[in-house]
Design a protein around this motif. Structure first.
Motif: not given
Lengths: 78, 250
Positions: B211-218
């Motif tokens: 239930r979560s997303v981390t943007i590593l390379n926007g």
């Protein structure tokens, strides 16, 4: 629900690492056909470079069924 | 934390203290509703306007064969149509994707507010136009982008929208949506969503946890999606205390 893995093979192999749950193998087959349809529609160039194979495995990683998609052109040498 | 409706409307117009107070006044009696419940269903007569204070909802429609299409996500600060009471019956349903804190605003309150407060009326119009812009972009997404770009585009949009209501933590946001629901939103099979999510993780664009997303390379996510936030019509920077919501700076 059992887990099925959908591996795509064309120029390179794309391994399904996580799998998806389906009620039974028939539901997995219907999904495989739709999925292959989406790949064909969205990435038509894939088939221009050779056949596409969708291999569906069960949770023991045994192949349950395969969809083979390709172009045949009898009499025309590539 | 600031009321998310106010945070959202501040992206359009600098509301005065009395306008903000009037909006706060709307939200004094909220209720908690459970994930999976409909706020309003297709065929219902809409009388009030729902506002989400926390949690996510979606607009959806069931087809005869049991298939479902999700046409929009409603996030905290979103009003479920500011003037929906003009219509006789709902042509689609609005269901909760997560547990949510919801305010039920009577139509009279909306009408009084828009009659007496021109800046709020303008901001509500803006919000309706942005909803239409988002719907247009979703149509383009489903009609013309491939699966990888579709999912990338959705992630870019969600990050920017959530950032503007103060609900991103650096490069991370909550995504209370199953793979199947993502498929129903993007016109893709669950297997295809799973495939592109895997590719996105392998290529180092995002990391996903329950239930979560981390943007590593926007930058790269932006590029894959061909994302241009113009359709969100964010005219002002987010409320004070937050940095500008620019994905390519992540």
């Amino acid at each position: 629900m059992p887990l099925y893995f959908f591996n795509l093979e064309g120029e390179a192999r794309e391994e399904d690492e996580t799998g998806t749950d389906f009620a039974d193998v028939h539901a997995a087959q219907l999904e495989a056909i739709r999925f292959a349809g989406e790949v064909l529609r969205q990435e038509p160039h894939r088939l221009m470079h050779g056949p596409l194979r969708l291999e569906v495995c069960d949770s023991a990683r045994a192949v349950r069924f395969v969809l083979d998609i390709g172009i045949t052109a009898p009499g025309i040498a590539r | 934390m600031q009321n998310p409706l106010i945070s959202k409307l501040l992206s359009c117009i600098d509301l005065g203290a009395d306008d903000r107070a009037a909006l706060e006044e709307l939200c004094t009696s909220s209720m908690w509703r459970d994930a999976g419940e409909d706020l309003i269903s297709e065929g219902d007569q809409p009388s009030d306007v729902f506002l989400l204070l926390s949690g996510w909802a979606c607009r959806y429609k069931y087809l005869r064969d049991g298939g479902r299409q999700i046409m929009a996500y409603l996030l905290p600060g979103d009003l479920c149509d500011t003037h929906v009471f003009i219509l006789k019956t709902m042509d689609h349903s609005i269901g909760l994707l997560s547990n949510a804190e919801v305010v039920r605003i009577p139509k009279e309150a909306i009408l009084t507010l828009t009659d007496e407060r021109p800046d709020i009326a303008k901001a509500f119009w803006w919000s309706t136009l942005v909803d239409e812009g988002v719907l247009r972009e979703w149509l383009v997404n489903i009609g013309k982008r491939d699966a990888y770009a579709r999912l990338a585009h959705l992630f870019c949009e969600l990050w920017v929208r959530l950032c503007h209501v103060g609900l991103t933590r650096d490069d991370q946001f909550t995504l209370p949506v199953t793979q199947e629901q993502l498929g129903d939103s993007l016109g893709l099979t669950s297997v295809h969503v799973n495939r592109v999510l895997g590719r996105m993780r392998n290529e180092g664009l995002v990391a996903t946890r329950a239930r979560s997303v981390t943007i590593l390379n926007g930058d790269r996510l932006h590029e894959v999606a061909g994302f241009n936030p113009n359709y969100l019509h964010l005219l002002r920077n987010p409320a004070s205390g937050q940095r500008a919501c620019e994905l390519d700076n992540l």
